[in-house]
Design an enzyme around this catalytic site. Structure first.
Site, PDB file in Angstrom:
ATOM      1  N   GLY A  59     -57.772  34.513 -57.605  1.00 42.44           N
ATOM      2  CA  GLY A  59     -58.731  34.231 -58.679  1.00 42.44           C
ATOM      3  C   GLY A  59     -58.666  32.747 -58.991  1.00 42.44           C
ATOM      4  N   GLN A 208     -60.490  44.202 -54.282  1.00 41.19           N
ATOM      5  CA  GLN A 208     -60.049  43.734 -55.602  1.00 41.19           C
ATOM      6  C   GLN A 208     -60.712  44.539 -56.726  1.00 41.19           C
ATOM      7  OE1 GLN A 208     -60.793  41.600 -53.056  1.00 41.19           O
ATOM      8  NE2 GLN A 208     -59.972  39.557 -53.405  1.00 41.19           N
ATOM      9  N   ASP A 249     -65.692  31.213 -57.456  1.00 38.18           N
ATOM     10  CA  ASP A 249     -64.557  30.395 -57.028  1.00 38.18           C
ATOM     11  C   ASP A 249     -64.919  28.933 -56.990  1.00 38.18           C
ATOM     12  OD1 ASP A 249     -64.507  33.214 -55.733  1.00 38.18           O
ATOM     13  OD2 ASP A 249     -62.426  32.548 -55.871  1.00 38.18           O
ATOM     14  N   LYS A 260     -66.896  35.955 -54.090  1.00 36.78           N
ATOM     15  CA  LYS A 260     -66.437  36.917 -53.091  1.00 36.78           C
ATOM     16  C   LYS A 260     -67.576  37.440 -52.224  1.00 36.78           C
ATOM     17  CE  LYS A 260     -63.033  37.800 -52.622  1.00 36.78           C
ATOM     18  NZ  LYS A 260     -62.214  36.966 -51.726  1.00 36.78           N
TER      19      LYS A 260
HETATM   20  C1  LIG Z   1     -62.429  34.147 -61.939  1.00 34.55           C
HETATM   21  S1  LIG Z   1     -62.301  33.759 -60.276  1.00 34.55           S
HETATM   22  C2  LIG Z   1     -62.547  35.330 -59.614  1.00 34.55           C
HETATM   23  C3  LIG Z   1     -62.993  35.270 -58.189  1.00 34.55           C
HETATM   24  O1  LIG Z   1     -61.871  35.088 -57.308  1.00 34.55           O
HETATM   25  C4  LIG Z   1     -61.905  36.136 -56.357  1.00 34.55           C
HETATM   26  O2  LIG Z   1     -61.506  35.711 -55.107  1.00 34.55           O
HETATM   27  P1  LIG Z   1     -59.993  36.022 -54.605  1.00 34.55           P
HETATM   28  O3  LIG Z   1     -59.599  37.352 -55.145  1.00 34.55           O
HETATM   29  O4  LIG Z   1     -60.116  35.977 -53.096  1.00 34.55           O
HETATM   30  O5  LIG Z   1     -59.153  34.884 -55.135  1.00 34.55           O
HETATM   31  C5  LIG Z   1     -63.345  36.586 -56.350  1.00 34.55           C
HETATM   32  O6  LIG Z   1     -64.181  35.716 -55.627  1.00 34.55           O
HETATM   33  C6  LIG Z   1     -63.630  36.552 -57.811  1.00 34.55           C
HETATM   34  O7  LIG Z   1     -64.972  36.584 -58.179  1.00 34.55           O
END
Ligand SMILES: CSC[C@H]1O[C@H](OP(=O)(O)O)[C@H](O)[C@@H]1O
Length: 372
Positions: A59, A208, A249, A260
């Site tokens: 995140g 996730q 992100d 994502k």
């Molecule tokens: C508030 S940022 C959340 C964002 O991060 C996630 O990616 P990851 O789990 O690969 O770090 C995903 O894109 C979420 O929307």
């Protein structure tokens, strides 16, 4: 956020550096959720780097906060320019897409470089703590901004009708230090007693949504259903989604949104069905140095994440199973880009902002000046 009556953050100081003993931070190991709530201690730079690259923490805002603490951990025995630089490079190399990583590392380097070596470790721990605490306050504010949006939709509902919100991946408190970004308005609406329901995209391949968002909302008592990723369009066609809120992100100065994988397809479906599509983000997730989302590096992760899924057996054993033939080639693009034209608006700590260059520049002029 409260979990079973206990207040949690995703990252916290376990020990500040004292005479002869280094500091340490605790994190929730998110690779163990939803079936195990386990914590681990990070006490070195490499601990922090592995936690990010292996997604024990993930995140954008949480990656930034973890990197900030990683710099502090790195300075324990050596606060030289060389050590500072190698810590920056080690942490920067962990994951390429979330801009909060670069933002946090630049914040730390900009603060520490001018200091005397003997002052750097204490200053690093202080700044990392500020970044973490600021994230909580900023996300709380994002919640207030988004709450008004949800409240306005609720006002159009008949008694007993819910506000149906769809979210993708996990932009919850687990993706930040607390509150989350996309979930902050959800939690605030829930606190205010607004009747809401959340469609939770499972979000293949790392799930996730299934592993993290469903767990979060369940623990918070927010009404929700887990759905497979390809369900969203059908729900929108049948008027079952009032609002889409996702995280990001990295969002560009022109409002292109990297998030994502699968987010773009949700935005297309929302656009085709006139469903408002909002992106919740702190301004630390805006990359003011680029305009086009296609300039954002898209992380490609191990194909193992596509062909293997984890879960728990009826006996309570955590297992991984192969879902494709063992020799099947895979491709695993972790993010995609939603063009600003498909984004209804940005839910920020400074209110709602149109996803366009002029509006972003106007609202965040002070931030642009500091951009790399
Ligand atoms: C508030 S940022 C959340 C964002 O991060 C996630 O990616 P990851 O789990 O690969 O770090 C995903 O894109 C979420 O929307």
């Amino acid at each position: 956020m409260k979990v079973d009556g206990k207040d949690w953050r995703t990252i916290w100081v376990e020990r500040l550096p004292a005479e002869g003993e280094g500091g340490a931070v605790g994190i929730i190991d998110q690779t163990k959720l939803p079936h195990r709530l386990e914590t681990i201690t990070l006490s070195t730079l490499d601990d922090a780097a592995v936690a990010i690259s292996d997604m024990l923490v993930r995140g954008a805002p949480l990656i930034g906060a973890t990197a900030a603490y990683g710099v502090a951990l790195a300075l324990r025995d050596d606060a030289s320019d060389a050590r500072l630089s190698s810590a920056y490079d080690t942490l920067y190399a962990t994951r390429p897409t979330a801009v909060n990583l670069r933002w946090a590392l630049d914040e730390m380097l900009g603060l520490l470089k001018p200091l005397r070596h003997a002052e750097r470790e204490a200053a690093a721990w202080k700044r990392a703590g500020e970044i973490a605490n600021d994230d909580v306050a900023i996300n709380r504010q994002i919640g207030e901004t988004g709450l008004e949006l949800i409240r306005s939709i609720a006002a159009t509902k008949k008694p007993g009708e819910k506000v149906n919100i769809l979210t993708h991946c996990n932009a919850g408190w687990l993706a930040t230090v607390d509150w989350g970004t996309a979930t902050a308005p959800i939690y605030r609406a829930h606190e205010e007693g607004i009747d809401i329901h959340v469609w939770v995209d499972e979000t293949r391949p790392r799930n996730q949504g299934a592993y993290l968002t469903a767990w979060e909302l369940g623990k918070a008592g927010v009404d929700h259903h887990l759905i497979v990723d390809n369900t969203g369009g059908h729900l929108m066609q049948h008027g079952m989604v009032d609002l889409v809120i996702v995280g990001t992100d990295r969002t560009t100065a022109s409002g292109d949104v990297c998030n994502k994988i699968g987010t773009y397809l949700k935005a297309l479906a929302a656009h085709d069905n006139d469903v408002p599509f909002y992106v919740a983000l702190p301004s630390s997730t805006i990359d003011f140095t680029i305009d086009s989302g296609f300039d954002i590096p898209i992380e490609e992760r191990s194909g193992r994440e596509v062909s293997i899924v984890g879960g728990i057996t009826a006996e309570g054993t955590i297992v991984e199973v192969q879902i494709s033939p063992t020799d099947t080639p895979t491709a695993n693009y972790a993010f995609d880009v939603t063009p600003a034209r498909l984004v209804t608006g940005l839910i920020t700590e400074r209110g709602l902002v149109s996803a366009d260059r002029a509006a972003i520049a106007e609202r965040f002029q002070d931030r642009i000046g500091n951009a790399a």
